[in-house]
Write a protein that holds these residues in place. Sequence first.
Motif, PDB file in Angstrom:
ATOM      1  N   ASN A  98      49.870  36.468  47.849  1.00  0.00           N
ATOM      2  CA  ASN A  98      49.502  35.356  46.761  1.00  0.00           C
ATOM      3  C   ASN A  98      50.288  35.839  45.505  1.00  0.00           C
ATOM      4  N   GLU A  99      50.378  34.806  44.681  1.00  0.00           N
ATOM      5  CA  GLU A  99      50.783  34.878  43.191  1.00  0.00           C
ATOM      6  C   GLU A  99      49.559  34.780  42.330  1.00  0.00           C
ATOM      7  N   PRO A 100      48.937  36.101  41.842  1.00  0.00           N
ATOM      8  CA  PRO A 100      47.523  36.249  41.337  1.00  0.00           C
ATOM      9  C   PRO A 100      47.213  35.382  40.139  1.00  0.00           C
ATOM     10  N   LEU A 101      48.691  35.062  39.386  1.00  0.00           N
ATOM     11  CA  LEU A 101      48.392  34.720  37.896  1.00  0.00           C
ATOM     12  C   LEU A 101      48.415  32.861  38.298  1.00  0.00           C
ATOM     13  N   LEU A 102      48.438  32.345  39.434  1.00  0.00           N
ATOM     14  CA  LEU A 102      48.057  30.930  39.664  1.00  0.00           C
ATOM     15  C   LEU A 102      46.583  30.859  39.669  1.00  0.00           C
ATOM     16  N   ASP A 103      45.688  31.911  39.659  1.00  0.00           N
ATOM     17  CA  ASP A 103      44.391  31.777  39.440  1.00  0.00           C
ATOM     18  C   ASP A 103      43.961  31.909  38.008  1.00  0.00           C
ATOM     19  N   ASN A 104      43.391  30.737  37.543  1.00  0.00           N
ATOM     20  CA  ASN A 104      43.103  30.780  36.161  1.00  0.00           C
ATOM     21  C   ASN A 104      41.781  31.447  35.788  1.00  0.00           C
ATOM     22  N   ASN A 105      40.903  31.801  36.913  1.00  0.00           N
ATOM     23  CA  ASN A 105      39.795  32.571  36.592  1.00  0.00           C
ATOM     24  C   ASN A 105      40.217  34.055  36.843  1.00  0.00           C
ATOM     25  N   LEU A 106      41.497  34.510  36.979  1.00  0.00           N
ATOM     26  CA  LEU A 106      41.726  35.924  37.267  1.00  0.00           C
ATOM     27  C   LEU A 106      41.141  36.844  36.238  1.00  0.00           C
ATOM     28  N   GLU A 107      40.964  36.618  35.052  1.00  0.00           N
ATOM     29  CA  GLU A 107      40.563  37.530  33.904  1.00  0.00           C
ATOM     30  C   GLU A 107      39.075  37.683  33.934  1.00  0.00           C
ATOM     31  N   GLU A 108      38.493  36.504  34.522  1.00  0.00           N
ATOM     32  CA  GLU A 108      37.089  36.758  34.704  1.00  0.00           C
ATOM     33  C   GLU A 108      36.502  37.652  36.072  1.00  0.00           C
ATOM     34  N   LYS A 109      37.622  37.463  37.002  1.00  0.00           N
ATOM     35  CA  LYS A 109      37.257  38.042  38.213  1.00  0.00           C
ATOM     36  C   LYS A 109      37.479  39.915  38.017  1.00  0.00           C
ATOM     37  N   ILE A 110      38.704  39.843  36.936  1.00  0.00           N
ATOM     38  CA  ILE A 110      38.987  41.287  36.569  1.00  0.00           C
ATOM     39  C   ILE A 110      37.759  42.185  35.868  1.00  0.00           C
ATOM     40  N   SER A 111      37.214  41.146  34.930  1.00  0.00           N
ATOM     41  CA  SER A 111      36.285  41.814  34.176  1.00  0.00           C
ATOM     42  C   SER A 111      34.828  42.046  34.792  1.00  0.00           C
ATOM     43  N   LEU A 112      34.705  41.219  36.218  1.00  0.00           N
ATOM     44  CA  LEU A 112      33.493  41.672  36.986  1.00  0.00           C
ATOM     45  C   LEU A 112      33.865  43.061  37.903  1.00  0.00           C
ATOM     46  N   ILE A 113      35.109  43.215  38.010  1.00  0.00           N
ATOM     47  CA  ILE A 113      35.446  44.428  39.040  1.00  0.00           C
ATOM     48  C   ILE A 113      35.242  45.724  37.920  1.00  0.00           C
ATOM     49  N   LYS A 114      35.678  45.413  36.717  1.00  0.00           N
ATOM     50  CA  LYS A 114      35.688  46.592  35.730  1.00  0.00           C
ATOM     51  C   LYS A 114      34.122  46.781  35.285  1.00  0.00           C
ATOM     52  N   LYS A 115      33.309  45.788  35.418  1.00  0.00           N
ATOM     53  CA  LYS A 115      31.620  46.072  35.045  1.00  0.00           C
ATOM     54  C   LYS A 115      31.512  46.695  36.208  1.00  0.00           C
ATOM     55  N   HIS A 116      31.528  46.763  37.468  1.00  0.00           N
ATOM     56  CA  HIS A 116      30.957  47.451  38.403  1.00  0.00           C
ATOM     57  C   HIS A 116      31.355  48.897  38.423  1.00  0.00           C
ATOM     58  N   LEU A 117      33.011  48.767  38.250  1.00  0.00           N
ATOM     59  CA  LEU A 117      33.786  49.853  38.505  1.00  0.00           C
ATOM     60  C   LEU A 117      34.791  49.972  37.419  1.00  0.00           C
ATOM     61  N   PRO A 118      34.180  50.754  36.400  1.00  0.00           N
ATOM     62  CA  PRO A 118      34.807  50.922  35.178  1.00  0.00           C
ATOM     63  C   PRO A 118      35.935  51.852  35.068  1.00  0.00           C
ATOM     64  N   TYR A 119      35.821  52.937  36.218  1.00  0.00           N
ATOM     65  CA  TYR A 119      37.152  54.039  36.240  1.00  0.00           C
ATOM     66  C   TYR A 119      38.113  53.748  37.281  1.00  0.00           C
ATOM     67  N   CYS A 120      38.074  52.488  37.754  1.00  0.00           N
ATOM     68  CA  CYS A 120      39.092  52.121  38.912  1.00  0.00           C
ATOM     69  C   CYS A 120      40.217  51.700  37.863  1.00  0.00           C
ATOM     70  N   HIS A 121      41.404  51.548  38.699  1.00  0.00           N
ATOM     71  CA  HIS A 121      42.891  51.189  38.039  1.00  0.00           C
ATOM     72  C   HIS A 121      43.017  49.890  38.676  1.00  0.00           C
ATOM     73  N   ILE A 122      43.013  48.761  37.853  1.00  0.00           N
ATOM     74  CA  ILE A 122      43.332  47.417  38.403  1.00  0.00           C
ATOM     75  C   ILE A 122      44.828  47.131  38.243  1.00  0.00           C
ATOM     76  N   ALA A 123      45.471  46.627  39.243  1.00  0.00           N
ATOM     77  CA  ALA A 123      46.996  46.264  39.211  1.00  0.00           C
ATOM     78  C   ALA A 123      47.555  45.266  40.106  1.00  0.00           C
ATOM     79  N   PHE A 124      48.215  44.687  39.770  1.00  0.00           N
ATOM     80  CA  PHE A 124      48.929  43.503  40.849  1.00  0.00           C
ATOM     81  C   PHE A 124      50.405  43.305  40.589  1.00  0.00           C
ATOM     82  N   ASN A 125      51.165  42.925  41.614  1.00  0.00           N
ATOM     83  CA  ASN A 125      52.485  42.323  41.759  1.00  0.00           C
ATOM     84  C   ASN A 125      52.612  40.834  41.396  1.00  0.00           C
ATOM     85  N   SER A 126      53.497  40.407  40.791  1.00  0.00           N
ATOM     86  CA  SER A 126      53.703  39.049  40.364  1.00  0.00           C
ATOM     87  C   SER A 126      55.256  38.712  40.305  1.00  0.00           C
TER      88      SER A 126
END
Length: 334
Positions: A98-126
């Motif tokens: 997929n192309e992650p930046l086509l998701d207008n709610n991507l930031e909201e989902k990243i925030s959710l992941i970080k809320k549960h997993l504050p020490y994980c490393h979030i990355a993506f290809n674009s």
Amino acid sequence: MNYFDQIIFASEENASALINSHTQTLDNKTKKALFKRNVEIINLELSYRCNRKCDYCPVSFSSRNAHQLFMSNEILNKICQELQEIRYENRISLNLYNEPLLDNNLEEKISLIKKHLPYCHIAFNSNGDKLNFNRLKTLSDAGCDYICVTLHPPAKKEQDLNDIKKRLSNLCKKLKYEKPEYFDIERNNFIQFRSIGINIKIQWPDWHNNGTNRAGILTEHISKTFKRSQPCAKPFREFTIYYDGKVQPCCEIFHDTTHNILEMGDLSKKSIFDIYCSEKLSKFRMDLFDFSKKYGVCEKCNVKDYSNPEDDVLRKKIIQEIKNSDYEKKIEYK
């Protein structure tokens, strides 16, 4: 040091547990310990669509270019909650085909992941088509750590250095980044820098000649004589979740609404840890553990592996010990 040296051969018991079909009988606490010890990357595809049709990618003959789908909130929350149980701290990569930046709610989902997993490393290809400074800022505020942008050439065309220079300059301007003179793009195929809290890599590899054949599905990239015999660490160190919650053995195996090549499990029905330790995935890992002829989707897969052939004696010893037990002896993994 390669993955098998670092993680697997630190303990023969650990290696045995990951390729023994009896692993599925372990208790939940032990399954979680196996996952936490061995998984370094979770490929988590939150959306479906890609806006490009690169001829060295299966999306070129897929419906992924035509319409958008999203991972359900229920499955995403389930994933976050299960990973929170083990305090997952490694990488989560938010892309597959997929192309992650086509998701207008991507930031909201990243925030959710970080809320549960504050020490994980979030990355993506674009592909960078939808990336600019304002989007970079909202991604940074949400908790994104790393973005790798690939400057893909137009379909059926090779990379052109003059075109790369122009596109690289335009992208840097969009990101409000002034490219330093010491970036030698004629000798290198990438640049790296940091901007507003995010590490950014911009690359322009020659995927026509150096890309993978996606587990043999890209027939034009398959050598008629190549037969895989090398091991592969991917189903040991990675856990690959597609947009619909289906788990495949690795990121090389293409999945869309019409291709479900080798499903290992469905997260709407089973936990991450049950699937990782399932009989099906354990047997799949066993087939990829030693230097031997590979079959099925792995037969012609050209993904590189850096295992040491000198380790093959130990690998075969571990496999033989499991086979001699006829899988009857319950694993005692601590």
